[in-house]
Motif scaffolding. Structure first.
Motif, PDB file in Angstrom:
ATOM      1  N   GLY A  24      41.071  45.145  27.019  1.00 52.23           N
ATOM      2  CA  GLY A  24      41.392  46.497  27.473  1.00 52.23           C
ATOM      3  C   GLY A  24      40.428  47.058  28.494  1.00 52.23           C
ATOM      4  N   GLY A  25      39.363  46.307  28.801  1.00 52.15           N
ATOM      5  CA  GLY A  25      38.338  46.866  29.671  1.00 52.15           C
ATOM      6  C   GLY A  25      38.368  46.326  31.087  1.00 52.15           C
ATOM      7  N   ALA A  26      37.392  46.786  31.883  1.00 50.57           N
ATOM      8  CA  ALA A  26      37.339  46.439  33.304  1.00 50.57           C
ATOM      9  C   ALA A  26      37.040  44.965  33.531  1.00 50.57           C
ATOM     10  N   GLN A  27      36.415  44.289  32.541  1.00 52.32           N
ATOM     11  CA  GLN A  27      36.057  42.899  32.745  1.00 52.32           C
ATOM     12  C   GLN A  27      37.291  42.011  32.919  1.00 52.32           C
ATOM     13  N   VAL A  28      38.435  42.453  32.397  1.00 53.03           N
ATOM     14  CA  VAL A  28      39.647  41.656  32.550  1.00 53.03           C
ATOM     15  C   VAL A  28      40.225  41.841  33.951  1.00 53.03           C
ATOM     16  N   ASP A  29      39.977  43.005  34.554  1.00 57.43           N
ATOM     17  CA  ASP A  29      40.331  43.166  35.971  1.00 57.43           C
ATOM     18  C   ASP A  29      39.503  42.224  36.846  1.00 57.43           C
ATOM     19  N   VAL A  30      38.227  42.082  36.497  1.00 60.47           N
ATOM     20  CA  VAL A  30      37.358  41.152  37.235  1.00 60.47           C
ATOM     21  C   VAL A  30      37.878  39.722  37.087  1.00 60.47           C
ATOM     22  N   LEU A  31      38.311  39.378  35.876  1.00 59.73           N
ATOM     23  CA  LEU A  31      38.895  38.057  35.654  1.00 59.73           C
ATOM     24  C   LEU A  31      40.109  37.847  36.548  1.00 59.73           C
ATOM     25  N   ALA A  32      40.988  38.857  36.603  1.00 57.70           N
ATOM     26  CA  ALA A  32      42.199  38.738  37.422  1.00 57.70           C
ATOM     27  C   ALA A  32      41.847  38.526  38.890  1.00 57.70           C
ATOM     28  N   ARG A  33      40.865  39.240  39.368  1.00 52.98           N
ATOM     29  CA  ARG A  33      40.459  39.077  40.781  1.00 52.98           C
ATOM     30  C   ARG A  33      39.859  37.687  41.014  1.00 52.98           C
ATOM     31  N   SER A  34      39.138  37.179  40.022  1.00 49.75           N
ATOM     32  CA  SER A  34      38.549  35.845  40.154  1.00 49.75           C
ATOM     33  C   SER A  34      39.637  34.778  40.177  1.00 49.75           C
ATOM     34  N   TYR A  77      42.662  35.295  41.151  1.00 50.17           N
ATOM     35  CA  TYR A  77      43.364  35.443  42.439  1.00 50.17           C
ATOM     36  C   TYR A  77      42.660  34.662  43.543  1.00 50.17           C
ATOM     37  N   LEU A  78      41.321  34.658  43.531  1.00 52.95           N
ATOM     38  CA  LEU A  78      40.575  33.873  44.518  1.00 52.95           C
ATOM     39  C   LEU A  78      40.862  32.382  44.362  1.00 52.95           C
ATOM     40  N   ARG A  79      40.972  31.918  43.115  1.00 59.72           N
ATOM     41  CA  ARG A  79      41.313  30.515  42.887  1.00 59.72           C
ATOM     42  C   ARG A  79      42.767  30.243  43.307  1.00 59.72           C
ATOM     43  N   TYR A  80      43.602  31.221  43.156  1.00 56.87           N
ATOM     44  CA  TYR A  80      44.997  31.122  43.608  1.00 56.87           C
ATOM     45  C   TYR A  80      45.034  30.942  45.127  1.00 56.87           C
ATOM     46  N   LEU A  81      44.210  31.730  45.828  1.00 55.36           N
ATOM     47  CA  LEU A  81      44.142  31.577  47.287  1.00 55.36           C
ATOM     48  C   LEU A  81      43.613  30.196  47.654  1.00 55.36           C
ATOM     49  N   GLN A  82      42.631  29.724  46.895  1.00 56.39           N
ATOM     50  CA  GLN A  82      42.090  28.382  47.127  1.00 56.39           C
ATOM     51  C   GLN A  82      43.178  27.332  46.963  1.00 56.39           C
ATOM     52  N   ALA A  83      44.012  27.522  45.931  1.00 58.75           N
ATOM     53  CA  ALA A  83      45.086  26.566  45.679  1.00 58.75           C
ATOM     54  C   ALA A  83      46.063  26.509  46.845  1.00 58.75           C
ATOM     55  N   HIS A  84      46.094  27.571  47.636  1.00 60.81           N
ATOM     56  CA  HIS A  84      46.930  27.600  48.829  1.00 60.81           C
ATOM     57  C   HIS A  84      46.162  27.127  50.069  1.00 60.81           C
ATOM     58  N   GLY A  85      44.970  26.572  49.842  1.00 57.38           N
ATOM     59  CA  GLY A  85      44.210  25.995  50.944  1.00 57.38           C
ATOM     60  C   GLY A  85      43.311  26.959  51.682  1.00 57.38           C
ATOM     61  N   GLN A  86      43.163  28.183  51.182  1.00 55.64           N
ATOM     62  CA  GLN A  86      42.326  29.164  51.873  1.00 55.64           C
ATOM     63  C   GLN A  86      40.859  29.036  51.440  1.00 55.64           C
ATOM     64  N   GLU A  87      39.953  29.338  52.360  1.00 58.62           N
ATOM     65  CA  GLU A  87      38.519  29.394  52.060  1.00 58.62           C
ATOM     66  C   GLU A  87      38.228  30.754  51.416  1.00 58.62           C
ATOM     67  N   VAL A  88      37.474  30.741  50.327  1.00 54.48           N
ATOM     68  CA  VAL A  88      37.173  32.004  49.645  1.00 54.48           C
ATOM     69  C   VAL A  88      35.688  32.064  49.293  1.00 54.48           C
ATOM     70  N   GLU A  89      35.205  33.269  49.109  1.00 47.97           N
ATOM     71  CA  GLU A  89      33.863  33.494  48.603  1.00 47.97           C
ATOM     72  C   GLU A  89      33.967  34.376  47.365  1.00 47.97           C
ATOM     73  N   PHE A  90      33.135  34.067  46.381  1.00 45.38           N
ATOM     74  CA  PHE A  90      33.151  34.846  45.140  1.00 45.38           C
ATOM     75  C   PHE A  90      32.093  35.945  45.220  1.00 45.38           C
ATOM     76  N   PRO A  91      32.521  37.199  45.321  1.00 43.65           N
ATOM     77  CA  PRO A  91      31.560  38.301  45.369  1.00 43.65           C
ATOM     78  C   PRO A  91      30.733  38.343  44.086  1.00 43.65           C
ATOM     79  N   GLU A  92      29.575  38.974  44.163  1.00 41.38           N
ATOM     80  CA  GLU A  92      28.736  39.127  42.981  1.00 41.38           C
ATOM     81  C   GLU A  92      29.498  39.899  41.905  1.00 41.38           C
ATOM     82  N   GLY A  93      29.401  39.393  40.668  1.00 41.85           N
ATOM     83  CA  GLY A  93      30.088  40.056  39.564  1.00 41.85           C
ATOM     84  C   GLY A  93      31.399  39.410  39.197  1.00 41.85           C
ATOM     85  N   THR A  94      31.932  38.527  40.035  1.00 44.04           N
ATOM     86  CA  THR A  94      33.148  37.795  39.686  1.00 44.04           C
ATOM     87  C   THR A  94      32.763  36.537  38.922  1.00 44.04           C
ATOM     88  N   TYR A  95      33.772  35.777  38.495  1.00 45.22           N
ATOM     89  CA  TYR A  95      33.542  34.585  37.675  1.00 45.22           C
ATOM     90  C   TYR A  95      33.788  33.341  38.519  1.00 45.22           C
TER      91      TYR A  95
END
Length: 572
Positions: free
Chosen positions: A170-180, A182-200
């Motif tokens: 129920g907390g904000a940490q699950v939003d952080v998980l979702a954003r993390s 999503y970055l792996r989802y972009l990677q799966a589509h071949g995009q270069e990504v960077e993980f901001p501080e605080g993501t997983y």
């Protein structure tokens, strides 16, 4: 069969007779009268504190009470002698036939040691409850083992137990998980990504991102998070919970119930719990005093909705709703525990990490208020685990990003070793886990030492079975044999003490002591052949010897079962 409980009953009968005879006054409370093993086995088999605890209310000298009690207990068939020591301690030595009868009872009663002290009372043990943001780490491992063993112990002691996992979704940490994810989802589509501080950034999310791509294709590409955050959050949470269930399964832990924090929001359940407290005049609007010590720069007094937790022993009242109307993290916790109370549990136990020490008083206050002090809450804090190998801090290559996972530990030494080692210290004491020592075959390794005792028992019994030898009534002639049976006699007592105090480590300690007594007897047979369980060429003597290792194997197997450890048949 609980010899200590039986003897306590005999002591209470004798004390009641002493009241009838006018030796003791009426109205004495026997609640604190105990029968325990003596501190020194040379003093006898059991000892009672009856004279010491009754002296003051009876207005008598403890030795006078002890001597009168000894006279009565000495007449019992099962008591060989009752002697008074010091100012009024009473030591009992049992008739030797008691020990042989106990060995026979253990072998013929597979339920030996089980207790009905719980009387079917309903207990909820909530443990692990890790944020669903990644695999379980070594700290979660300790809580998982402790909680599972405690649940098994309480069940063994006659309680109806529910193992429960509270999903902190129920907390904000699950939003952080979702954003993390999503970055792996972009990677799966071949995009270069960077993980901001605080993501997983852990590799464990690579597969989740690929699974998301497989499910939705390119639907979320180049879209703002308002289009995908809620869906990805749900998808990622479920993926993490599948991973966590797998981690728990690797450790041999199965939950009875998973409860979602998210289910409390928008359903009126938080409001309902607070309304329950409000109806008891425990919710009010107020401003808290600034925290003691150094004042934070951003602190400013704000009126908030507060729970009057000081009415139930807390240090300060606690906010449940912020000045902007948002719930504090404490509000859903209150609602969750109210839900457990409403489900009819007689007792609640929360197993938490060491960093939750500040949570204990406020949660106990809330449960006391919600249940009108009918339902006790015990919060068990598990201290940190430090990993070593050959005495040096140990770090493994890991896929989690920043921590050692539960799977890493289990794959290194196995689930049985992991579980036992995690219970070799009390939960609130720090634990050093040395991988090399955990698999070392020596007396210094309690896992090996206990398993080896069980394997030795089983080897004797297999040999006897192969020779067609059936166990006969035991003949116990040596002090080392009696020491083993004395240890066996303590098993039901240890179970009840461990269950009452919520301390499953007592079972691990007991098993080590029992193994030590058994190994001592085994080794004594090296010098005195007549003490060996296998009497070469003498089937009759062997039959009279093998019942004792059979009884030891029964108790060790039961104890290891409580700890969730599989007893081994032979050492390899």
């Amino acid at each position: 069969m609980n010899l200590f409980a039986q003897m306590r009953s005999r002591v209470l009968d004798a004390l009641s007779q002493m009241i009838s005879d006018g030796v003791l006054p009426d109205g004495l409370d026997f609640a604190n009268v105990a029968v325990e093993p003596p501190r020194d086995a040379a003093h006898g088999d059991m000892a009672t504190n009856a004279a010491m605890v009754l002296a003051k209310p009876a207005k008598m000298k403890p030795r006078d009470i002890a001597e009168a009690l000894a006279e009565r207990l000495g007449l019992l068939a099962e008591v060989e002698s009752a002697t008074v020591a010091g100012p009024g301690f009473l030591n009992l030595r049992l008739d030797p036939s008691i020990w042989a009868d106990l060995v026979q009872t253990i072998v013929t009663t597979p339920e030996y040691g089980r207790s009905d002290m719980g009387q079917g009372g309903k207990v909820n043990v909530e443990f692990v409850s890790a944020n669903p943001t990644g695999p379980m780490h070594v700290g979660h491992t300790r809580g998982a083992v402790f909680g599972d063993a405690l649940a098994s112990l309480l069940s063994y002691a006659g309680y109806e137990v529910t193992r429960e996992y509270y999903i902190n979704d129920g907390g904000a940490q699950v939003d952080v998980l979702a954003r993390s994810v999503y970055l792996r989802y972009l990677q799966a589509h071949g995009q270069e990504v960077e993980f901001p501080e605080g993501t997983y950034p852990g590799d464990y999310l690579i597969g989740v991102g690929e699974a998301l791509k497989e499910k939705v294709g390119d639907t979320y590409l180049d879209k703002g998070e308002q289009f995908w955050l809620a869906d990805v959050r749900e998808f990622a949470t479920e993926a993490m919970m599948e991973m966590i269930r797998g981690d728990l399964a690797a450790l041999g832990v199965t939950m009875d119930r998973f409860f979602s924090e998210k289910s409390l929001y928008g359903t009126g359940r938080i409001e309902g719990a607070l309304a329950e407290l409000d109806g008891k005049d425990l919710i009010y609007r107020g401003t808290l005093e600034p925290p003691k010590g150094k004042l934070p720069e951003d602190w400013e007094p704000r009126e908030q909705t507060l729970f009057r937790s000081t009415a139930y022993g807390d240090d300060v009242d606690r906010p449940v709703q912020k000045s902007d109307g948002a719930w504090t993290y404490f509000a859903p916790d209150i609602a969750y525990h109210w839900d457990k109370i409403e489900r009819g549990y007689d007792q609640l136990i929360d197993v938490l990490g060491a960093d939750h020490g500040g949570y204990v008083k406020r949660m106990k206050a809330a449960v006391a208020a919600l249940s009108d002090e009918r339902v006790p809450l015990d919060v068990k804090l598990c201290q940190l685990v430090k990993l070593y190998k050959n005495g040096e801090p140990f770090k493994m290559s890991k896929r989690a990003g920043t921590f050692v996972t539960l799977r890493d530990v289990v794959e290194e030494v196995g689930a049985d070793v992991t579980r036992f080692v995690m219970l070799t210290r009390k939960n609130d004491a720090p634990l050093d886990f040395d991988f090399a020592k955990a698999i070392e075959q020596s007396k210094d390794n309690p896992v090996y030492y206990v398993q080896y005792a069980h394997a030795r028992c089983r080897s004797v019994l297999r040999k006897a079975e192969a020779a067609g030898i059936t166990a006969a009534s035991p003949v116990l002639t040596d002090a080392a044999e009696i020491d083993v049976v004395r240890a066996l006699a303590e098993w039901p007592r240890v179970v009840e003490i461990a269950a009452r105090t919520h301390e499953p480590h007592r079972i691990a300690f007991y098993l080590y002591d029992l193994a030590q007594s058994f190994h001592a007897l085994w080794n004594r047979g090296n010098d005195r052949p007549e003490l060996r369980f296998w009497q070469e060429g003498d089937a009759g003597s062997t039959a009279a010897k093998i019942l004792l290792p059979q009884a030891v194997s029964v108790v060790i197997s039961a104890g290891l079962g409580i700890l969730g450890v599989t007893p081994v048949e032979e050492m390899r």
